[in-house]
Design a protein around this motif. Structure first.
Motif, PDB file in Angstrom:
ATOM      1  N   UNK A 130       0.846  -1.194   0.000  1.00 22.50           N
ATOM      2  CA  UNK A 130       0.000   0.000   0.000  1.00 22.50           C
ATOM      3  C   UNK A 130       0.877   1.238   0.000  1.00 22.50           C
ATOM      4  N   UNK A 131       0.604   2.166  -0.932  1.00 22.29           N
ATOM      5  CA  UNK A 131       1.273   3.462  -0.939  1.00 22.29           C
ATOM      6  C   UNK A 131       0.196   4.524  -0.760  1.00 22.29           C
ATOM      7  N   UNK A 132       0.424   5.421   0.145  1.00 23.04           N
ATOM      8  CA  UNK A 132      -0.584   6.425   0.472  1.00 23.04           C
ATOM      9  C   UNK A 132      -0.658   7.497  -0.600  1.00 23.04           C
ATOM     10  N   UNK A 133      -1.853   7.693  -1.116  1.00 21.89           N
ATOM     11  CA  UNK A 133      -2.125   8.800  -2.026  1.00 21.89           C
ATOM     12  C   UNK A 133      -2.165  10.045  -1.151  1.00 21.89           C
ATOM     13  N   UNK A 134      -1.128  10.868  -1.246  1.00 20.51           N
ATOM     14  CA  UNK A 134      -0.882  11.901  -0.242  1.00 20.51           C
ATOM     15  C   UNK A 134      -1.957  12.973  -0.137  1.00 20.51           C
ATOM     16  N   UNK A 135      -2.613  13.273  -1.235  1.00 18.32           N
ATOM     17  CA  UNK A 135      -3.557  14.385  -1.185  1.00 18.32           C
ATOM     18  C   UNK A 135      -4.648  14.172  -2.216  1.00 18.32           C
ATOM     19  N   UNK A 136      -5.888  14.333  -1.799  1.00 17.30           N
ATOM     20  CA  UNK A 136      -7.003  14.197  -2.718  1.00 17.30           C
ATOM     21  C   UNK A 136      -7.288  15.536  -3.399  1.00 17.30           C
ATOM     22  N   UNK A 137      -8.015  15.484  -4.484  1.00 16.26           N
ATOM     23  CA  UNK A 137      -8.446  16.716  -5.138  1.00 16.26           C
ATOM     24  C   UNK A 137      -7.651  17.091  -6.364  1.00 16.26           C
ATOM     25  N   UNK A 138      -6.597  16.321  -6.686  1.00 16.05           N
ATOM     26  CA  UNK A 138      -5.800  16.638  -7.864  1.00 16.05           C
ATOM     27  C   UNK A 138      -5.776  15.476  -8.852  1.00 16.05           C
ATOM     28  N   UNK A 139      -6.768  14.603  -8.770  1.00 12.74           N
ATOM     29  CA  UNK A 139      -6.812  13.486  -9.688  1.00 12.74           C
ATOM     30  C   UNK A 139      -5.777  12.427  -9.340  1.00 12.74           C
ATOM     31  N   UNK A 140      -5.411  11.598 -10.310  1.00 11.11           N
ATOM     32  CA  UNK A 140      -4.528  10.458 -10.029  1.00 11.11           C
ATOM     33  C   UNK A 140      -3.045  10.794  -9.932  1.00 11.11           C
ATOM     34  N   UNK A 141      -2.652  12.045 -10.195  1.00  4.83           N
ATOM     35  CA  UNK A 141      -1.223  12.358 -10.231  1.00  4.83           C
ATOM     36  C   UNK A 141      -0.535  12.060  -8.911  1.00  4.83           C
ATOM     37  N   UNK A 142      -1.179  12.352  -7.785  1.00  7.05           N
ATOM     38  CA  UNK A 142      -0.554  12.102  -6.495  1.00  7.05           C
ATOM     39  C   UNK A 142      -0.311  10.609  -6.278  1.00  7.05           C
ATOM     40  N   UNK A 143      -1.259   9.796  -6.725  1.00  7.55           N
ATOM     41  CA  UNK A 143      -1.081   8.354  -6.586  1.00  7.55           C
ATOM     42  C   UNK A 143       0.071   7.843  -7.429  1.00  7.55           C
ATOM     43  N   UNK A 144       0.203   8.376  -8.631  1.00  7.30           N
ATOM     44  CA  UNK A 144       1.313   7.968  -9.494  1.00  7.30           C
ATOM     45  C   UNK A 144       2.638   8.359  -8.863  1.00  7.30           C
ATOM     46  N   UNK A 145       2.720   9.587  -8.332  1.00 11.84           N
ATOM     47  CA  UNK A 145       3.961  10.052  -7.717  1.00 11.84           C
ATOM     48  C   UNK A 145       4.311   9.210  -6.491  1.00 11.84           C
ATOM     49  N   UNK A 146       3.326   8.937  -5.646  1.00  8.44           N
ATOM     50  CA  UNK A 146       3.583   8.118  -4.462  1.00  8.44           C
ATOM     51  C   UNK A 146       4.119   6.748  -4.853  1.00  8.44           C
ATOM     52  N   UNK A 147       3.550   6.178  -5.911  1.00  9.66           N
ATOM     53  CA  UNK A 147       4.002   4.860  -6.365  1.00  9.66           C
ATOM     54  C   UNK A 147       5.399   4.934  -6.966  1.00  9.66           C
ATOM     55  N   UNK A 148       5.678   5.972  -7.751  1.00 11.28           N
ATOM     56  CA  UNK A 148       7.012   6.112  -8.338  1.00 11.28           C
ATOM     57  C   UNK A 148       8.069   6.274  -7.263  1.00 11.28           C
ATOM     58  N   UNK A 149       7.763   7.038  -6.230  1.00  7.59           N
ATOM     59  CA  UNK A 149       8.723   7.240  -5.143  1.00  7.59           C
ATOM     60  C   UNK A 149       9.058   5.929  -4.435  1.00  7.59           C
ATOM     61  N   UNK A 150       8.087   5.023  -4.363  1.00  2.00           N
ATOM     62  CA  UNK A 150       8.283   3.753  -3.653  1.00  2.00           C
ATOM     63  C   UNK A 150       8.635   2.609  -4.591  1.00  2.00           C
ATOM     64  N   UNK A 151       8.697   2.879  -5.873  1.00  2.00           N
ATOM     65  CA  UNK A 151       8.866   1.814  -6.869  1.00  2.00           C
ATOM     66  C   UNK A 151      10.239   1.132  -6.728  1.00  2.00           C
ATOM     67  N   UNK A 152      10.268  -0.179  -6.463  1.00  2.00           N
ATOM     68  CA  UNK A 152      11.540  -0.885  -6.302  1.00  2.00           C
ATOM     69  C   UNK A 152      12.109  -1.442  -7.608  1.00  2.00           C
ATOM     70  N   UNK A 153      11.421  -1.174  -8.718  1.00  5.40           N
ATOM     71  CA  UNK A 153      11.851  -1.717 -10.007  1.00  5.40           C
ATOM     72  C   UNK A 153      12.141  -0.581 -10.986  1.00  5.40           C
ATOM     73  N   UNK A 154      12.532  -0.927 -12.197  1.00  3.08           N
ATOM     74  CA  UNK A 154      12.905   0.097 -13.178  1.00  3.08           C
ATOM     75  C   UNK A 154      11.698   0.814 -13.764  1.00  3.08           C
ATOM     76  N   UNK A 155      10.539   0.148 -13.791  1.00  5.44           N
ATOM     77  CA  UNK A 155       9.351   0.710 -14.421  1.00  5.44           C
ATOM     78  C   UNK A 155       8.106   0.490 -13.561  1.00  5.44           C
ATOM     79  N   UNK A 156       7.138   1.389 -13.751  1.00  2.93           N
ATOM     80  CA  UNK A 156       5.871   1.322 -13.030  1.00  2.93           C
ATOM     81  C   UNK A 156       4.728   1.179 -14.031  1.00  2.93           C
TER      82      UNK A 156
END
Length: 199
Positions: free
Chosen positions: A69-95
């Motif tokens: 689980x990666x926390x979507x840091x802030x609501x109200x801006x669409x999916x961009x925050x979720x993508x960023x949270x996942x990229x920051x935690x991504x343990x592989x080369x691609x997401x």
């Protein structure tokens, strides 16, 4: 890691409550009888990524122990925050990103995108309406571009993907006409009811 030196983490962008629908999309029932979250996770499992993440403001009750689980840091801006949270935690080369409401996306389409991804370069589908970043692959190198755009209060994914293409971090996939249905988004009660009725 495959022969191209790329590895994949998949993230289900589960988001929060849909303001236009008045409820969480994750719990809507797919035409196959499964809730959206379960159907979408089955799709991602078939792609066979190294890891599966779920991005949401709160940890979903349905997430399993082998998922991250990666926390979507802030609501109200669409999916961009979720993508960023996942990229920051991504343990592989691609997401690999998949939106909770892109419910007609087949696993074979995402698998094909994986074969097109190379070191430092991902893939984003493109239609006449623009980019389709909710069923796409981003390289981990794109993290800084996303963070920079958020810092400038630029939340439009279309513009961000334009920047990534300019900088050579993604390649477009022109979606053939017979695949356009894969990219349907369910955003309103009316769209959901119409989609169910077509089954």
């Amino acid at each position: 890691m495959n022969e191209r030196g790329v590895t994949f983490t998949a993230v289900l962008l589960a988001g929060g409550e849909s303001r236009r629908m008045g409820a969480e999309k994750a719990g809507l029932i797919h035409r196959n009888g499964l809730p959206f979250w379960q159907h979408q996770l089955h799709v991602l499992e078939q792609v066979d990524p190294d890891y599966i993440m779920v991005s949401a403001p709160k940890e979903p009750a349905w997430i399993s122990e082998d998922m991250i689980w990666v926390k979507d840091q802030e609501e109200g801006h669409g999916p961009i925050r979720g993508i960023v949270s996942a990229l920051k935690s991504c343990p592989t080369t691609h997401l690999i990103c998949l939106g909770i409401d892109v419910v007609d996306m087949p696993a074979h389409e995402l698998k094909y995108f994986c074969t097109c991804s190379t070191n430092g370069i991902g893939l984003v589908p493109q239609t006449d309406a623009g980019w389709e970043p909710l069923a796409a692959i981003f390289p981990r190198e794109s993290t800084d571009t996303f963070i920079d755009c958020i810092g400038k209060e630029e939340y439009a994914l279309q513009k961000i993907v334009d920047l990534l293409q300019r900088d050579g971090m993604i390649r477009p996939y022109p979606v053939p006409e017979d695949e356009l249905g894969f990219y349907r988004n369910i955003n309103t009660d009316e769209e959901y009811e119409a989609w169910v009725a077509t089954y």
